[in-house]
Design a protein around this motif. Structure first.
Motif, PDB file in Angstrom:
ATOM      1  N   MET A 150       1.502 -11.138  11.096  1.00 43.79           N
ATOM      2  CA  MET A 150       0.195 -10.859  10.512  1.00 43.79           C
ATOM      3  C   MET A 150      -0.068 -11.739   9.287  1.00 43.79           C
ATOM      4  N   TYR A 151      -1.363 -11.949   9.019  1.00 48.80           N
ATOM      5  CA  TYR A 151      -1.793 -12.745   7.869  1.00 48.80           C
ATOM      6  C   TYR A 151      -2.977 -12.068   7.196  1.00 48.80           C
ATOM      7  N   ALA A 152      -3.276 -12.494   5.957  1.00 47.84           N
ATOM      8  CA  ALA A 152      -4.415 -11.965   5.214  1.00 47.84           C
ATOM      9  C   ALA A 152      -5.535 -13.001   5.211  1.00 47.84           C
ATOM     10  N   LYS A 153      -6.680 -12.651   5.779  1.00 44.88           N
ATOM     11  CA  LYS A 153      -7.773 -13.618   5.918  1.00 44.88           C
ATOM     12  C   LYS A 153      -8.431 -13.973   4.580  1.00 44.88           C
ATOM     13  N   GLU A 154      -8.173 -13.194   3.528  1.00 45.90           N
ATOM     14  CA  GLU A 154      -8.740 -13.552   2.232  1.00 45.90           C
ATOM     15  C   GLU A 154      -8.140 -14.851   1.706  1.00 45.90           C
ATOM     16  N   GLU A 163       8.043 -19.093  18.723  1.00 52.36           N
ATOM     17  CA  GLU A 163       9.313 -18.372  18.837  1.00 52.36           C
ATOM     18  C   GLU A 163       9.182 -17.173  19.761  1.00 52.36           C
ATOM     19  N   SER A 164       8.019 -16.506  19.735  1.00 52.26           N
ATOM     20  CA  SER A 164       7.833 -15.361  20.618  1.00 52.26           C
ATOM     21  C   SER A 164       7.861 -15.792  22.082  1.00 52.26           C
ATOM     22  N   MET A 165       7.358 -16.984  22.374  1.00 58.61           N
ATOM     23  CA  MET A 165       7.476 -17.527  23.735  1.00 58.61           C
ATOM     24  C   MET A 165       8.937 -17.795  24.068  1.00 58.61           C
ATOM     25  N   PHE A 166       9.645 -18.395  23.118  1.00 59.06           N
ATOM     26  CA  PHE A 166      11.043 -18.767  23.337  1.00 59.06           C
ATOM     27  C   PHE A 166      11.906 -17.546  23.656  1.00 59.06           C
ATOM     28  N   VAL A 167      11.685 -16.455  22.929  1.00 59.39           N
ATOM     29  CA  VAL A 167      12.484 -15.247  23.157  1.00 59.39           C
ATOM     30  C   VAL A 167      11.853 -14.327  24.197  1.00 59.39           C
ATOM     31  N   GLY A 168      10.655 -14.691  24.679  1.00 58.28           N
ATOM     32  CA  GLY A 168      10.012 -13.907  25.726  1.00 58.28           C
ATOM     33  C   GLY A 168       9.503 -12.556  25.265  1.00 58.28           C
ATOM     34  N   LYS A 169       8.774 -12.545  24.131  1.00 59.02           N
ATOM     35  CA  LYS A 169       8.245 -11.290  23.597  1.00 59.02           C
ATOM     36  C   LYS A 169       6.771 -11.466  23.220  1.00 59.02           C
ATOM     37  N   PRO A 170       5.960 -10.428  23.390  1.00 59.15           N
ATOM     38  CA  PRO A 170       4.572 -10.509  22.931  1.00 59.15           C
ATOM     39  C   PRO A 170       4.503 -10.520  21.411  1.00 59.15           C
ATOM     40  N   ILE A 171       3.343 -10.903  20.888  1.00 56.38           N
ATOM     41  CA  ILE A 171       3.186 -11.070  19.451  1.00 56.38           C
ATOM     42  C   ILE A 171       1.982 -10.275  18.964  1.00 56.38           C
ATOM     43  N   ILE A 172       2.076  -9.759  17.747  1.00 54.69           N
ATOM     44  CA  ILE A 172       0.944  -9.115  17.075  1.00 54.69           C
ATOM     45  C   ILE A 172       0.505 -10.026  15.939  1.00 54.69           C
ATOM     46  N   THR A 173      -0.786 -10.361  15.891  1.00 58.06           N
ATOM     47  CA  THR A 173      -1.284 -11.183  14.801  1.00 58.06           C
ATOM     48  C   THR A 173      -2.667 -10.715  14.369  1.00 58.06           C
ATOM     49  N   THR A 174      -3.274 -11.421  13.435  1.00 53.48           N
ATOM     50  CA  THR A 174      -4.508 -11.000  12.779  1.00 53.48           C
ATOM     51  C   THR A 174      -5.747 -11.509  13.501  1.00 53.48           C
ATOM     52  N   LYS A 175      -6.708 -10.631  13.718  1.00 54.86           N
ATOM     53  CA  LYS A 175      -7.985 -11.042  14.294  1.00 54.86           C
ATOM     54  C   LYS A 175      -8.654 -12.097  13.417  1.00 54.86           C
ATOM     55  N   CYS A 185      -4.152  -8.650  18.910  1.00 52.45           N
ATOM     56  CA  CYS A 185      -4.795  -9.065  17.665  1.00 52.45           C
ATOM     57  C   CYS A 185      -5.478  -7.859  17.041  1.00 52.45           C
ATOM     58  N   ILE A 186      -5.177  -7.598  15.781  1.00 48.97           N
ATOM     59  CA  ILE A 186      -5.694  -6.410  15.099  1.00 48.97           C
ATOM     60  C   ILE A 186      -6.177  -6.776  13.699  1.00 48.97           C
ATOM     61  N   ASP A 187      -6.866  -5.833  13.048  1.00 44.43           N
ATOM     62  CA  ASP A 187      -7.257  -6.017  11.653  1.00 44.43           C
ATOM     63  C   ASP A 187      -6.086  -5.666  10.736  1.00 44.43           C
ATOM     64  N   GLU A 188      -6.266  -5.956   9.454  1.00 39.85           N
ATOM     65  CA  GLU A 188      -5.161  -5.912   8.488  1.00 39.85           C
ATOM     66  C   GLU A 188      -5.013  -4.534   7.836  1.00 39.85           C
ATOM     67  N   SER A 189      -4.628  -3.557   8.593  1.00 44.17           N
ATOM     68  CA  SER A 189      -4.391  -2.227   7.995  1.00 44.17           C
ATOM     69  C   SER A 189      -3.321  -1.503   8.794  1.00 44.17           C
ATOM     70  N   LEU A 190      -2.673  -0.559   8.141  1.00 42.06           N
ATOM     71  CA  LEU A 190      -1.669   0.252   8.818  1.00 42.06           C
ATOM     72  C   LEU A 190      -2.307   1.090   9.916  1.00 42.06           C
ATOM     73  N   ASP A 191      -3.532   1.584   9.663  1.00 42.38           N
ATOM     74  CA  ASP A 191      -4.219   2.383  10.680  1.00 42.38           C
ATOM     75  C   ASP A 191      -4.432   1.583  11.964  1.00 42.38           C
ATOM     76  N   ASP A 192      -4.827   0.318  11.829  1.00 41.51           N
ATOM     77  CA  ASP A 192      -5.042  -0.518  13.019  1.00 41.51           C
ATOM     78  C   ASP A 192      -3.727  -0.761  13.749  1.00 41.51           C
ATOM     79  N   LEU A 193      -2.652  -0.962  12.999  1.00 44.57           N
ATOM     80  CA  LEU A 193      -1.349  -1.180  13.619  1.00 44.57           C
ATOM     81  C   LEU A 193      -0.889   0.080  14.357  1.00 44.57           C
ATOM     82  N   ILE A 194      -1.021   1.227  13.719  1.00 42.49           N
ATOM     83  CA  ILE A 194      -0.607   2.489  14.341  1.00 42.49           C
ATOM     84  C   ILE A 194      -1.446   2.767  15.587  1.00 42.49           C
ATOM     85  N   PHE A 195      -2.757   2.489  15.512  1.00 41.51           N
ATOM     86  CA  PHE A 195      -3.634   2.717  16.654  1.00 41.51           C
ATOM     87  C   PHE A 195      -3.212   1.842  17.835  1.00 41.51           C
ATOM     88  N   LEU A 196      -2.884   0.582  17.558  1.00 34.68           N
ATOM     89  CA  LEU A 196      -2.427  -0.313  18.628  1.00 34.68           C
ATOM     90  C   LEU A 196      -1.145   0.215  19.268  1.00 34.68           C
TER      91      LEU A 196
END
Length: 369
Positions: free
Chosen positions: A270-274, A288-300, A316-327
């Motif tokens: 994840m990253y901060a768009k500000e 690296e996620s391709m190399f190890v064969g795993k999906p990735i979570i990143t910032t919309k 891809c989610i927004d930058e909050s714990l609520d968005d991460l938990i919802f996903l």
């Protein structure tokens, strides 16, 4: 002789290590100028370390003084060499003093500026004087560079100077002859049915790490985490050492970090768009996620997210714990497995990219033939 310069210990820097490994394999004469700020790492061969001690992610006058010490050390060390040099400057902290050396030295020197990050974009919340100083350093570095490497083609938009005809692209792709070090290890597994997220990298603000750690502490998912940097995150993880859903491994070498990813379910990036620089983030974790064969979570809303969605191997989610938990609450094992397989299949088109670049473009630009 090549002189590779990077303001860290090199050991934990996957991009810098690719070049060093290439020099060794091809018996190319080289030296490294590095900065082991805490003095904790093993000494590398052919490496000259800056003796100044410093903290990671510190600000204020202390950061300015330490940065000046580092740059002065680079200048002194470069002038201690007798022959014309082929300088590979990793990021601005190395490129600016290298450019000054090139201007002052009467020798015939070649300088390559490897733009790990466009630093002035990270100073969006700093004063005008600081931002102006860094923009000047970038201008001097670009102007005096014989060649420039950027991490992704989109990053050309960040550089406000004309570099057409003297730049190339080298993505942050893992480079290994084999993947035998990727094996299942019980010490990274949790005895529950929750998904296991993983973060391996630097601890700094703007990576949504506080949210990631809080979610693990509250038991919404398991968390494998390794890295170093901002003391607040290290202290928090040490306080959570008895948490059943979090395992903190400290600072690890690159192959151990990839093995931790391989033994987890989803890579967190994840990253901060500000931060304007994060809009153009070129994270190692994408490849690296391709190399190890795993999906990735990143910032919309960042370039990495566009690529993840186009290739359909992550979330891809927004930058909050609520968005991460919802996903996480809506994920199912079948979807995660399908995206894991997609990631592995995508890796096939990148697995030889680094070696091909180093053997061809890099060899040509650094005049190694």
């Amino acid at each position: 002789m090549i002189v590779l310069i990077r303001c860290n210990d090199i050991i934990s820097d996957s991009r810098a290590k690719k070049y060093v490994d290439f020099y060794r394999r091809n018996k190319i004469e080289y030296k490294i100028i590095a900065w082991d700020r805490l003095g904790n790492s093993h000494q590398l061969p052919n490496t000259i370390y800056c003796p100044a001690k410093s903290k990671y992610n510190q600000g204020g006058m202390a950061a300015i003084i330490d940065r000046l010490k580092w740059m002065w050390f680079i200048l002194k060390t470069l002038f201690s060499f007798h022959d014309g040099l082929k300088i590979h400057a990793c990021d601005l902290d190395a490129a600016f003093p290298s450019a000054i050396y090139k201007m002052l030295s009467r020798r015939k020197n070649y300088m390559l500026f490897d733009v790990f990050d466009w630093i002035s974009d990270t100073l969006y919340n700093q004063g005008r004087i600081v931002a102006t100083a860094f923009k000047f350093m970038e201008w001097v570095s670009v102007k005096n560079a014989d060649h420039i490497i950027i991490c992704e083609p989109e990053r050309i938009k960040q550089i406000p100077y004309n570099i057409e005809g003297k730049y190339s692209v080298l993505q942050n792709i893992p480079s290994f002859k084999c993947s035998d070090f990727l094996y299942k290890d019980k010490k990274y597994h949790f005895d529950n049915n929750l998904f296991t997220l993983v973060y391996v990298g630097g601890f700094s603000e703007g990576r949504c790490l506080a949210e990631l750690i809080d979610g693990g502490a509250k038991g919404y998912y398991n968390l494998n985490i390794a890295g170093y940097g901002a003391k607040e995150f290290v202290s928090k993880l040490e306080l959570l050492k008895d948490c059943p859903n979090i395992r903190y491994y400290g600072k690890v070498d690159y192959t151990d970090g990839l093995r931790i990813m391989y033994n987890s379910d989803i890579v967190y990036a994840m990253y901060a768009k500000e931060n304007p620089n994060h809009l153009f983030a070129a994270p190692n974790k994408y490849y690296e996620s391709m190399f190890v064969g795993k999906p990735i979570i990143t910032t919309k809303g960042i370039i990495t997210a566009d690529k993840v969605m186009k290739n359909n191997f992550g979330y891809c989610i927004d930058e909050s714990l609520d968005d991460l938990i919802f996903l996480i609450s809506r994920l199912n094992k079948e979807d995660v497995q399908q995206k894991s397989e997609r990631a592995s299949n995508l890796w096939k088109q990148y697995k030889n990219a680094i070696e091909n670049y180093l053997a061809n473009e890099y060899t040509e630009y650094m005049q190694l033939r």
